[in-house]
Design a protein around this motif. Sequence first.
Motif, PDB file in Angstrom:
ATOM      1  N   LYS A 224       0.462  37.217  23.189  1.00  8.61           N
ATOM      2  CA  LYS A 224       1.115  37.267  21.873  1.00  8.61           C
ATOM      3  C   LYS A 224       2.568  36.761  21.988  1.00  8.61           C
ATOM      4  CE  LYS A 224      -2.267  39.031  19.538  1.00  8.61           C
ATOM      5  NZ  LYS A 224      -2.945  38.209  18.518  1.00  8.61           N
ATOM      6  N   PRO A 225       3.018  36.048  20.977  1.00 10.95           N
ATOM      7  CA  PRO A 225       4.326  35.391  21.088  1.00 10.95           C
ATOM      8  C   PRO A 225       5.516  36.334  21.252  1.00 10.95           C
ATOM      9  CG  PRO A 225       3.419  35.169  18.866  1.00 10.95           C
ATOM     10  CD  PRO A 225       2.327  35.707  19.737  1.00 10.95           C
ATOM     11  N   ASP A 226       5.415  37.540  20.721  1.00 13.85           N
ATOM     12  CA  ASP A 226       6.562  38.445  20.807  1.00 13.85           C
ATOM     13  C   ASP A 226       6.423  39.514  21.887  1.00 13.85           C
ATOM     14  OD1 ASP A 226       8.470  37.555  18.706  1.00 13.85           O
ATOM     15  OD2 ASP A 226       6.635  37.684  17.508  1.00 13.85           O
ATOM     16  N   ILE A 227       5.402  39.385  22.714  1.00 11.56           N
ATOM     17  CA  ILE A 227       5.228  40.345  23.819  1.00 11.56           C
ATOM     18  C   ILE A 227       5.604  39.624  25.118  1.00 11.56           C
ATOM     19  CG2 ILE A 227       3.617  41.858  25.045  1.00 11.56           C
ATOM     20  CD1 ILE A 227       2.097  42.215  22.418  1.00 11.56           C
ATOM     21  N   ASP A 228       6.709  40.066  25.711  1.00  7.16           N
ATOM     22  CA  ASP A 228       7.270  39.348  26.864  1.00  7.16           C
ATOM     23  C   ASP A 228       6.925  40.011  28.190  1.00  7.16           C
ATOM     24  OD1 ASP A 228       8.706  37.457  25.172  1.00  7.16           O
ATOM     25  OD2 ASP A 228       9.952  39.165  24.624  1.00  7.16           O
ATOM     26  N   GLY A 229       5.960  40.922  28.156  1.00  9.01           N
ATOM     27  CA  GLY A 229       5.561  41.578  29.396  1.00  9.01           C
ATOM     28  C   GLY A 229       5.260  43.040  29.148  1.00  9.01           C
ATOM     29  N   GLY A 230       5.269  43.824  30.228  1.00  9.59           N
ATOM     30  CA  GLY A 230       4.869  45.219  30.076  1.00  9.59           C
ATOM     31  C   GLY A 230       5.719  46.168  30.902  1.00  9.59           C
ATOM     32  N   LEU A 231       5.807  47.403  30.402  1.00 11.71           N
ATOM     33  CA  LEU A 231       6.322  48.522  31.190  1.00 11.71           C
ATOM     34  C   LEU A 231       5.094  49.364  31.512  1.00 11.71           C
ATOM     35  CD1 LEU A 231       8.605  50.145  32.463  1.00 11.71           C
ATOM     36  CD2 LEU A 231       9.020  51.236  30.264  1.00 11.71           C
ATOM     37  N   ILE A 232       4.850  49.533  32.799  1.00 11.32           N
ATOM     38  CA  ILE A 232       3.564  50.039  33.259  1.00 11.32           C
ATOM     39  C   ILE A 232       3.726  51.377  33.962  1.00 11.32           C
ATOM     40  CG2 ILE A 232       1.473  49.389  34.534  1.00 11.32           C
ATOM     41  CD1 ILE A 232       2.449  47.229  32.475  1.00 11.32           C
ATOM     42  N   GLY A 233       3.038  52.404  33.469  1.00 13.17           N
ATOM     43  CA  GLY A 233       3.088  53.712  34.126  1.00 13.17           C
ATOM     44  C   GLY A 233       1.980  53.827  35.159  1.00 13.17           C
ATOM     45  N   GLY A 234       0.873  54.430  34.758  1.00 13.84           N
ATOM     46  CA  GLY A 234      -0.241  54.736  35.679  1.00 13.84           C
ATOM     47  C   GLY A 234      -0.662  53.556  36.537  1.00 13.84           C
ATOM     48  N   ALA A 235      -0.779  52.403  35.936  1.00 12.84           N
ATOM     49  CA  ALA A 235      -1.286  51.236  36.673  1.00 12.84           C
ATOM     50  C   ALA A 235      -0.224  50.603  37.583  1.00 12.84           C
ATOM     51  CB  ALA A 235      -1.839  50.198  35.698  1.00 12.84           C
ATOM     52  N   SER A 236       0.949  51.225  37.681  1.00 14.70           N
ATOM     53  CA  SER A 236       1.935  50.687  38.637  1.00 14.70           C
ATOM     54  C   SER A 236       1.883  51.450  39.960  1.00 14.70           C
ATOM     55  CB  SER A 236       3.360  50.762  38.054  1.00 14.70           C
ATOM     56  OG  SER A 236       3.799  52.104  37.974  1.00 14.70           O
ATOM     57  N   LEU A 237       0.991  52.439  40.030  1.00 17.90           N
ATOM     58  CA  LEU A 237       0.963  53.295  41.227  1.00 17.90           C
ATOM     59  C   LEU A 237       0.039  52.786  42.316  1.00 17.90           C
ATOM     60  CD1 LEU A 237       1.007  56.746  39.390  1.00 17.90           C
ATOM     61  CD2 LEU A 237       2.886  55.657  40.643  1.00 17.90           C
ATOM     62  N   LYS A 238      -0.715  51.735  42.012  1.00 16.19           N
ATOM     63  CA  LYS A 238      -1.562  51.110  43.038  1.00 16.19           C
ATOM     64  C   LYS A 238      -1.232  49.632  43.045  1.00 16.19           C
ATOM     65  CE  LYS A 238      -5.521  54.150  43.107  1.00 16.19           C
ATOM     66  NZ  LYS A 238      -6.725  54.426  42.330  1.00 16.19           N
ATOM     67  N   ALA A 239      -0.982  49.086  44.239  1.00 13.47           N
ATOM     68  CA  ALA A 239      -0.541  47.696  44.335  1.00 13.47           C
ATOM     69  C   ALA A 239      -1.529  46.743  43.666  1.00 13.47           C
ATOM     70  CB  ALA A 239      -0.326  47.319  45.802  1.00 13.47           C
ATOM     71  N   ALA A 240      -2.812  46.957  43.880  1.00 14.95           N
ATOM     72  CA  ALA A 240      -3.818  46.030  43.328  1.00 14.95           C
ATOM     73  C   ALA A 240      -3.800  46.062  41.792  1.00 14.95           C
ATOM     74  CB  ALA A 240      -5.197  46.372  43.851  1.00 14.95           C
ATOM     75  N   ASP A 241      -3.664  47.255  41.225  1.00 15.69           N
ATOM     76  CA  ASP A 241      -3.650  47.386  39.758  1.00 15.69           C
ATOM     77  C   ASP A 241      -2.405  46.701  39.176  1.00 15.69           C
ATOM     78  OD1 ASP A 241      -5.889  48.904  40.090  1.00 15.69           O
ATOM     79  OD2 ASP A 241      -4.922  50.833  39.656  1.00 15.69           O
ATOM     80  N   PHE A 242      -1.270  46.938  39.834  1.00 15.93           N
ATOM     81  CA  PHE A 242      -0.009  46.375  39.339  1.00 15.93           C
ATOM     82  C   PHE A 242      -0.034  44.851  39.463  1.00 15.93           C
ATOM     83  CE2 PHE A 242       4.838  46.128  39.769  1.00 15.93           C
ATOM     84  CZ  PHE A 242       5.065  46.437  38.449  1.00 15.93           C
ATOM     85  N   LYS A 243      -0.557  44.383  40.588  1.00 15.36           N
ATOM     86  CA  LYS A 243      -0.648  42.935  40.799  1.00 15.36           C
ATOM     87  C   LYS A 243      -1.569  42.308  39.748  1.00 15.36           C
ATOM     88  CE  LYS A 243      -1.936  39.404  44.224  1.00 15.36           C
ATOM     89  NZ  LYS A 243      -2.520  38.521  43.252  1.00 15.36           N
ATOM     90  N   GLY A 244      -2.626  43.025  39.397  1.00 13.97           N
ATOM     91  CA  GLY A 244      -3.557  42.518  38.379  1.00 13.97           C
ATOM     92  C   GLY A 244      -2.834  42.255  37.064  1.00 13.97           C
ATOM     93  N   ILE A 245      -1.870  43.104  36.737  1.00 16.26           N
ATOM     94  CA  ILE A 245      -1.101  42.923  35.491  1.00 16.26           C
ATOM     95  C   ILE A 245      -0.116  41.757  35.644  1.00 16.26           C
ATOM     96  CG2 ILE A 245       0.527  44.040  33.916  1.00 16.26           C
ATOM     97  CD1 ILE A 245      -0.837  46.732  34.713  1.00 16.26           C
ATOM     98  N   ILE A 246       0.527  41.698  36.791  1.00 21.10           N
ATOM     99  CA  ILE A 246       1.461  40.570  37.048  1.00 21.10           C
ATOM    100  C   ILE A 246       0.708  39.242  36.945  1.00 21.10           C
ATOM    101  CG2 ILE A 246       2.867  39.484  38.870  1.00 21.10           C
ATOM    102  CD1 ILE A 246       3.349  42.471  39.871  1.00 21.10           C
ATOM    103  N   ASP A 247      -0.511  39.240  37.455  1.00 20.48           N
ATOM    104  CA  ASP A 247      -1.330  38.014  37.442  1.00 20.48           C
ATOM    105  C   ASP A 247      -1.724  37.584  36.029  1.00 20.48           C
ATOM    106  OD1 ASP A 247      -1.122  37.845  40.151  1.00 20.48           O
ATOM    107  OD2 ASP A 247      -3.134  38.620  40.580  1.00 20.48           O
ATOM    108  N   ALA A 248      -1.586  38.497  35.074  1.00 18.48           N
ATOM    109  CA  ALA A 248      -1.890  38.124  33.680  1.00 18.48           C
ATOM    110  C   ALA A 248      -0.948  37.016  33.200  1.00 18.48           C
ATOM    111  CB  ALA A 248      -1.797  39.342  32.770  1.00 18.48           C
ATOM    112  N   TRP A 249       0.199  36.850  33.882  1.00 12.37           N
ATOM    113  CA  TRP A 249       1.103  35.749  33.525  1.00 12.37           C
ATOM    114  C   TRP A 249       0.686  34.428  34.157  1.00 12.37           C
ATOM    115  CZ3 TRP A 249       3.536  35.878  29.314  1.00 12.37           C
ATOM    116  CH2 TRP A 249       4.134  37.039  28.843  1.00 12.37           C
ATOM    117  N   GLY A 250      -0.464  34.451  34.845  1.00 12.49           N
ATOM    118  CA  GLY A 250      -1.028  33.188  35.364  1.00 12.49           C
ATOM    119  C   GLY A 250      -0.522  32.832  36.731  1.00 12.49           C
TER     120      GLY A 250
END
Length: 250
Positions: A224-250
């Motif tokens: 979405k054009p006005d969403i510039d990323g995320g602040l992540i709680g639960g899913a930042s506690l495991k490296a694989a989960d957090f990386k999965g979100i970072i990878d959403a930026w391609g």
Amino acid sequence: MAKKIVAGNWKMNKNLQEGIALAKELTEVVKNPNCDVIIGTPFIHLASVAEVIKGSCIQLSAENCANKASGAYTGEVSAEMVKSTGAEYVILGHSERREYYAETPEILKEKVELALANGLKVIFCIGESLEEREANKQNEVVKAELAGSVFHLSAEQWKNIIIAYEPIWAIGTGKTATADQAEEIHAYIRSCVAEVYGAEAAAETSILYGGSCKASNAPELFAKPDIDGGLIGGASLKAADFKGIIDAWG
Ligand code: PEP
């Protein structure tokens, strides 16, 4: 263009050894991301984690700081102390701090000012409760939160503010705002910023979404054009989960 950011908020999770291990793992798995990557850790982790992430693409945030500069405030941690650990950011205004620790807009205003005065960038959280959303008051609520604590800042100070829109009903509940719901209010928040700081500054302000964001829903939200990323709680506690979100930026 606003910076793209994925920021973690560990909250009160991980002892020191576990936190160091997670930070190490992140330095190993997160390479050349297409966004800024920040981890928000408890105070006691900051200095050690700063050493671990030195030279990596990962940046460091505290989850809070005091609303006093220094002195007889037993148990408090000042913005200056946070900065001295190597952290560059501080999360302020999180709904858990507002609700459980009675942080008012005035207290947050003091914290924001001290954070900026000490060279920290602020990830400032706003967002409505379920009752407020059901009463269709979300726009009013976020605008008042901005007006109460950050809209008095100068244009120069504003450059060090990142907004995190976190609907309280979506935090840790598994309920995510739909991408359309999030986009609608992010666009509104950007229009509020534009009213105060102008269209150019608004376009350069990073507005993050927070609330049960995970690897599976991040691509749709971040598209979405006005969403510039995320602040992540639960899913930042495991490296694989957090990386999965970072990878959403391609
Ligand atoms: C948060 O509290 O900042 C947050 C977004 O939590 P969660 O991702 O667990 O919903």
